[in-house]
Design a protein around this motif. Structure first.
Motif, PDB file in Angstrom:
ATOM      1  N   TYR A  76       3.561   1.241   7.773  1.00 13.46           N
ATOM      2  CA  TYR A  76       2.151   1.605   7.790  1.00 13.46           C
ATOM      3  C   TYR A  76       1.671   1.798   6.350  1.00 13.46           C
ATOM      4  CZ  TYR A  76       3.161   2.758  12.685  1.00 13.46           C
ATOM      5  OH  TYR A  76       3.556   2.706  13.999  1.00 13.46           O
ATOM      6  N   VAL A  77       0.352   1.887   6.189  1.00  9.36           N
ATOM      7  CA  VAL A  77      -0.191   2.242   4.873  1.00  9.36           C
ATOM      8  C   VAL A  77       0.392   3.591   4.455  1.00  9.36           C
ATOM      9  CG1 VAL A  77      -2.268   2.843   3.583  1.00  9.36           C
ATOM     10  CG2 VAL A  77      -2.324   0.956   5.207  1.00  9.36           C
ATOM     11  N   THR A  78       0.915   3.647   3.250  1.00 15.48           N
ATOM     12  CA  THR A  78       1.606   4.842   2.767  1.00 15.48           C
ATOM     13  C   THR A  78       0.959   5.319   1.476  1.00 15.48           C
ATOM     14  OG1 THR A  78       3.698   4.067   3.714  1.00 15.48           O
ATOM     15  CG2 THR A  78       3.825   5.785   2.039  1.00 15.48           C
ATOM     16  N   THR A  79       0.690   6.610   1.372  1.00 18.86           N
ATOM     17  CA  THR A  79       0.143   7.194   0.140  1.00 18.86           C
ATOM     18  C   THR A  79       1.151   8.167  -0.445  1.00 18.86           C
ATOM     19  OG1 THR A  79      -2.127   7.006   0.959  1.00 18.86           O
ATOM     20  CG2 THR A  79      -1.741   8.514  -0.866  1.00 18.86           C
ATOM     21  N   PHE A  80       1.449   7.940  -1.712  1.00 12.74           N
ATOM     22  CA  PHE A  80       2.387   8.802  -2.438  1.00 12.74           C
ATOM     23  C   PHE A  80       1.610   9.449  -3.578  1.00 12.74           C
ATOM     24  CE2 PHE A  80       5.163   9.321  -6.150  1.00 12.74           C
ATOM     25  CZ  PHE A  80       6.168  10.113  -5.627  1.00 12.74           C
ATOM     26  N   GLN A  81       1.712  10.770  -3.731  1.00  7.77           N
ATOM     27  CA  GLN A  81       0.901  11.474  -4.720  1.00  7.77           C
ATOM     28  C   GLN A  81       1.746  12.496  -5.473  1.00  7.77           C
ATOM     29  OE1 GLN A  81      -3.270  12.206  -3.752  1.00  7.77           O
ATOM     30  NE2 GLN A  81      -2.929  14.379  -4.216  1.00  7.77           N
ATOM     31  N   THR A 120      -0.502  -0.217  -5.135  1.00 12.40           N
ATOM     32  CA  THR A 120      -1.620   0.000  -6.046  1.00 12.40           C
ATOM     33  C   THR A 120      -1.480   1.371  -6.685  1.00 12.40           C
ATOM     34  OG1 THR A 120      -3.062  -1.344  -4.637  1.00 12.40           O
ATOM     35  CG2 THR A 120      -4.128   0.044  -6.284  1.00 12.40           C
ATOM     36  N   CYS A 121      -1.582   1.396  -8.026  1.00 14.56           N
ATOM     37  CA  CYS A 121      -1.429   2.637  -8.789  1.00 14.56           C
ATOM     38  C   CYS A 121      -2.803   3.174  -9.174  1.00 14.56           C
ATOM     39  CB  CYS A 121      -0.589   2.377 -10.036  1.00 14.56           C
ATOM     40  SG  CYS A 121      -0.488   3.775 -11.185  1.00 14.56           S
ATOM     41  N   TYR A 122      -3.063   4.454  -8.848  1.00 15.28           N
ATOM     42  CA  TYR A 122      -4.298   5.144  -9.232  1.00 15.28           C
ATOM     43  C   TYR A 122      -3.929   6.321 -10.132  1.00 15.28           C
ATOM     44  CZ  TYR A 122      -6.500   2.738  -5.240  1.00 15.28           C
ATOM     45  OH  TYR A 122      -6.952   1.798  -4.355  1.00 15.28           O
ATOM     46  N   TYR A 166       7.700   8.636 -16.195  1.00 13.28           N
ATOM     47  CA  TYR A 166       8.105   9.220 -14.921  1.00 13.28           C
ATOM     48  C   TYR A 166       8.610   8.124 -13.985  1.00 13.28           C
ATOM     49  CZ  TYR A 166       5.665  13.454 -16.385  1.00 13.28           C
ATOM     50  OH  TYR A 166       5.262  14.580 -17.066  1.00 13.28           O
ATOM     51  N   THR A 167       9.624   8.483 -13.201  1.00 15.04           N
ATOM     52  CA  THR A 167      10.195   7.562 -12.214  1.00 15.04           C
ATOM     53  C   THR A 167      10.222   8.247 -10.847  1.00 15.04           C
ATOM     54  OG1 THR A 167      11.592   6.465 -13.864  1.00 15.04           O
ATOM     55  CG2 THR A 167      12.212   6.196 -11.552  1.00 15.04           C
ATOM     56  N   PHE A 168       9.764   7.526  -9.829  1.00 19.04           N
ATOM     57  CA  PHE A 168       9.702   8.072  -8.476  1.00 19.04           C
ATOM     58  C   PHE A 168      10.239   7.048  -7.484  1.00 19.04           C
ATOM     59  CE2 PHE A 168       6.079   9.975 -10.760  1.00 19.04           C
ATOM     60  CZ  PHE A 168       6.397  11.326 -10.648  1.00 19.04           C
ATOM     61  N   THR A 169      10.682   7.564  -6.333  1.00 19.53           N
ATOM     62  CA  THR A 169      11.086   6.706  -5.219  1.00 19.53           C
ATOM     63  C   THR A 169      10.217   7.068  -4.015  1.00 19.53           C
ATOM     64  OG1 THR A 169      12.844   8.290  -4.644  1.00 19.53           O
ATOM     65  CG2 THR A 169      13.464   6.391  -6.000  1.00 19.53           C
ATOM     66  N   PRO A 170       9.086   6.419  -3.849  1.00 17.41           N
ATOM     67  CA  PRO A 170       8.168   6.770  -2.748  1.00 17.41           C
ATOM     68  C   PRO A 170       8.840   6.653  -1.391  1.00 17.41           C
ATOM     69  CG  PRO A 170       7.125   5.259  -4.298  1.00 17.41           C
ATOM     70  CD  PRO A 170       8.568   5.308  -4.660  1.00 17.41           C
ATOM     71  N   ASP A 171       8.546   7.615  -0.541  1.00 21.87           N
ATOM     72  CA  ASP A 171       9.076   7.622   0.823  1.00 21.87           C
ATOM     73  C   ASP A 171       8.120   6.819   1.704  1.00 21.87           C
ATOM     74  OD1 ASP A 171      10.518   8.131   3.048  1.00 21.87           O
ATOM     75  OD2 ASP A 171      10.306  10.310   3.004  1.00 21.87           O
ATOM     76  N   VAL A 172       8.501   5.595   2.051  1.00 16.80           N
ATOM     77  CA  VAL A 172       7.626   4.684   2.775  1.00 16.80           C
ATOM     78  C   VAL A 172       7.487   5.144   4.230  1.00 16.80           C
ATOM     79  CG1 VAL A 172       7.238   2.280   3.457  1.00 16.80           C
ATOM     80  CG2 VAL A 172       8.349   2.806   1.272  1.00 16.80           C
ATOM     81  N   LYS A 173       6.296   5.009   4.760  1.00 19.05           N
ATOM     82  CA  LYS A 173       6.032   5.341   6.162  1.00 19.05           C
ATOM     83  C   LYS A 173       6.355   4.111   7.010  1.00 19.05           C
ATOM     84  CE  LYS A 173       2.450   7.445   9.073  1.00 19.05           C
ATOM     85  NZ  LYS A 173       1.029   7.880   9.118  1.00 19.05           N
ATOM     86  N   TRP A 174       7.582   4.055   7.502  1.00 20.77           N
ATOM     87  CA  TRP A 174       8.062   2.867   8.204  1.00 20.77           C
ATOM     88  C   TRP A 174       7.593   2.853   9.661  1.00 20.77           C
ATOM     89  CZ3 TRP A 174       9.752  -0.558   4.954  1.00 20.77           C
ATOM     90  CH2 TRP A 174      10.394  -0.161   3.783  1.00 20.77           C
ATOM     91  N   ALA A 199      -2.120  14.543 -15.205  1.00 26.05           N
ATOM     92  CA  ALA A 199      -2.796  13.423 -14.546  1.00 26.05           C
ATOM     93  C   ALA A 199      -2.355  13.364 -13.083  1.00 26.05           C
ATOM     94  CB  ALA A 199      -2.466  12.117 -15.248  1.00 26.05           C
ATOM     95  N   LEU A 200      -3.301  13.013 -12.217  1.00 23.55           N
ATOM     96  CA  LEU A 200      -2.997  12.892 -10.797  1.00 23.55           C
ATOM     97  C   LEU A 200      -2.634  11.444 -10.487  1.00 23.55           C
ATOM     98  CD1 LEU A 200      -2.878  14.133  -7.950  1.00 23.55           C
ATOM     99  CD2 LEU A 200      -5.292  13.508  -7.677  1.00 23.55           C
ATOM    100  N   LEU A 201      -1.385  11.224 -10.098  1.00 18.69           N
ATOM    101  CA  LEU A 201      -0.912   9.884  -9.725  1.00 18.69           C
ATOM    102  C   LEU A 201      -1.016   9.708  -8.220  1.00 18.69           C
ATOM    103  CD1 LEU A 201       0.723   7.179 -10.096  1.00 18.69           C
ATOM    104  CD2 LEU A 201       2.791   8.585  -9.808  1.00 18.69           C
ATOM    105  N   ARG A 202      -1.575   8.583  -7.807  1.00 17.74           N
ATOM    106  CA  ARG A 202      -1.569   8.222  -6.394  1.00 17.74           C
ATOM    107  C   ARG A 202      -1.172   6.752  -6.276  1.00 17.74           C
ATOM    108  NH1 ARG A 202      -6.446   8.760  -5.267  1.00 17.74           N
ATOM    109  NH2 ARG A 202      -7.174   6.739  -4.490  1.00 17.74           N
ATOM    110  N   ILE A 203      -0.144   6.491  -5.474  1.00 16.74           N
ATOM    111  CA  ILE A 203       0.311   5.129  -5.228  1.00 16.74           C
ATOM    112  C   ILE A 203       0.084   4.830  -3.748  1.00 16.74           C
ATOM    113  CG2 ILE A 203       2.309   3.576  -5.164  1.00 16.74           C
ATOM    114  CD1 ILE A 203       3.430   5.157  -7.540  1.00 16.74           C
ATOM    115  N   VAL A 204      -0.592   3.737  -3.483  1.00 21.87           N
ATOM    116  CA  VAL A 204      -0.865   3.314  -2.114  1.00 21.87           C
ATOM    117  C   VAL A 204      -0.077   2.050  -1.827  1.00 21.87           C
ATOM    118  CG1 VAL A 204      -2.613   2.567  -0.461  1.00 21.87           C
ATOM    119  CG2 VAL A 204      -3.151   4.358  -2.125  1.00 21.87           C
ATOM    120  N   ILE A 205       0.746   2.101  -0.781  1.00 19.04           N
ATOM    121  CA  ILE A 205       1.531   0.940  -0.350  1.00 19.04           C
ATOM    122  C   ILE A 205       0.842   0.354   0.875  1.00 19.04           C
ATOM    123  CG2 ILE A 205       3.794   0.101   0.382  1.00 19.04           C
ATOM    124  CD1 ILE A 205       5.013   2.597  -0.923  1.00 19.04           C
ATOM    125  N   ASP A 206       0.413  -0.892   0.765  1.00 17.35           N
ATOM    126  CA  ASP A 206      -0.280  -1.533   1.885  1.00 17.35           C
ATOM    127  C   ASP A 206       0.639  -1.686   3.087  1.00 17.35           C
ATOM    128  OD1 ASP A 206      -2.485  -1.661   0.308  1.00 17.35           O
ATOM    129  OD2 ASP A 206      -2.431  -3.823  -0.028  1.00 17.35           O
TER     130      ASP A 206
END
Length: 434
Positions: free
Chosen positions: A115-120, A157-159, A130-138, A102-109
């Motif tokens: 800034y808007v951050t996309t983690f995939q 938001t989780c896709y 699964y556990t992840f630590t998204p790298d936020v675009k500061w 499955a393709l996971l995409r998390i969008v941080i507003d």
């Protein structure tokens, strides 16, 4: 919708006119049925492929950071090193994969600090957690100039396979850039972060060039050449910087306490170079930062020695790091030379405040008028420099083995030149010119 109904009404009316067989009630009934069909089509919920309850998407703050966001921990690591570490990531997300690959995409507003951050990521195994630590675009400039704590709300938001599955909101407590975490503890994990001290040393600060000009004006025969002219000239350069700090009137002032509510973090408020210069106040680590910044600029190799509840400066007297000298920087507060200059010679009693730092011969020369005020200040500065150089010798010898032991968390030997490969200077905007 109104436009569609009107068109329907026109069509049906036209049909009724032509056939004379359909009444107005028939027309209304047909329109009502069409309206129900259109409405049901428009508001029919989309079929979800993935059940949010089974995906069980969660977002939480790091247990190690205890809900705090430390700008220094984000900005200080050099681009030459791995900046993102799971240990210091402020956000953790967990979910169950609803399908194989499955393709996971998390969008941080976006927020005031990011800034808007996309983690995939691809989730290989169905039903696996699964556990992840998204790298936020500061927003680095915003973090760099954060001088007051503030809350920050993030929406995630989780896709899954481009289908929106769930939304989570979390809140972080953003700390000021001056707040340096010394260590972070969570259960059995202890992360020593005192290396961040080196980030507050800033040899590139624009104030330093003017400071060096002032030092040369006070010492016209001095050569600020680093190690080019031997150990004696190294000592003379450090002594000149010392005299400048005394003449600037830098005094001791401790502001180590912060409003940080975390029980897991040991933090220290550290002033930046321009704050020390402007406010003329420094505690032990602040003064080390101030001196180390200037010494680095003139090509010397400073070291900050950190012991439990204290820090003092060291500097190599040779390029090859064979010999090191020490300096207790807080001794600059023992005498306030600007205040002494204002009161002398009109207030003769003020000489008693510095008498213990002068020889009997120097005192007599002052009383006889054979010692100028500038010579008096230089004599006091030299005496205090000698005391500051000897102050930590015994302690340093006793703790030398602790500095060499990586398991001794309470003792650190921070070679600023070597640490530049890992830690870069923090450079917030000065609040005003010198």
């Amino acid at each position: 919708m109104k436009r569609e109904i009107a068109l329907m009404r026109q069509c049906v009316s036209a049909g009724a006119t032509n056939t004379n067989a359909i009444t107005q009630s028939h027309i209304n009934a047909i329109i009502f049925i069409i309206l129900i069909v259109l409405t049901s089509c428009r508001h029919k919920p989309a079929n979800r492929q993935f059940d949010p309850q089974k995906v069980a998407f969660t977002a939480s703050t790091s247990q190690l950071l205890d809900g705090q966001l430390y700008p220094a921990l984000i900005l200080a690591p050099s681009s030459l090193t791995t900046q993102h570490s799971p240990l210091t990531a402020p956000i953790t997300v967990t979910l169950n994969s609803p399908a194989d690959n499955a393709l996971l995409r998390i969008v941080i507003d976006s927020s005031a600090l990011n800034y808007v951050t996309t983690f995939q990521e691809t989730l290989p195994q169905r039903a696996h957690t699964y556990t992840f630590t998204p790298d936020v675009k500061w927003k680095y400039d915003a973090l760099l100039n954060l001088r007051q704590p503030r809350p920050i709300d993030l929406t995630l938001t989780c896709y899954i396979n481009d289908e929106p599955v769930d939304i989570k909101n979390i809140r972080l407590n953003a700390r000021p850039i001056n707040e340096c975490p010394l260590s972070l503890r969570s259960n059995d994990t202890l992360l020593d972060t005192r290396y961040l001290f080196a980030a507050y040393v800033n040899e590139d600060h624009p104030y330093i060039q003017q400071i060096l000009t002032d030092i040369l004006d006070q010492n016209p025969h001095l050569r600020l050449t680093g190690y080019q002219h031997g150990p004696d000239n190294v000592t003379a350069q450090v002594q000149a910087v010392w005299q400048y700090a005394l003449q600037r009137g830098i005094t001791y002032a401790s502001i180590s306490c912060t409003s940080n509510p975390s029980t897991r973090a040991n933090v220290q408020h550290i002033r930046f170079f321009d704050e020390i210069y402007r406010n003329r106040q420094a505690n032990c680590i602040d003064a080390c930062v101030f001196f180390a910044s200037i010494l680095r600029k003139i090509g010397l190799k400073p070291v900050i020695f950190v012991e439990p509840c204290h820090a003092y400066l060291g500097y190599y007297t040779d390029r090859d790091r064979r010999n090191i000298a020490l300096l207790e920087t807080t001794i600059t507060s023992w005498v306030n030379l600007p205040d002494l200059e204002r009161r002398l010679p009109s207030d003769s009693t003020q000489i008693q405040t510095v008498a213990k730092y002068l020889s009997q011969q120097q005192l007599q020369q002052w009383r006889d008028g054979n010692l100028t005020l500038q010579q008096l200040k230089q004599a006091v500065a030299l005496s205090l420099f000698q005391k500051a150089s000897a102050y930590n010798q015994e302690t340093h010898r006793a703790n030398r083995q602790h500095f060499a032991d990586p398991n001794q968390m309470g003792y650190q030997q921070l070679d600023i030149e070597q640490m530049r490969q890992q830690v870069q200077p923090l450079t917030p905007s000065p609040t005003q010119t010198p």
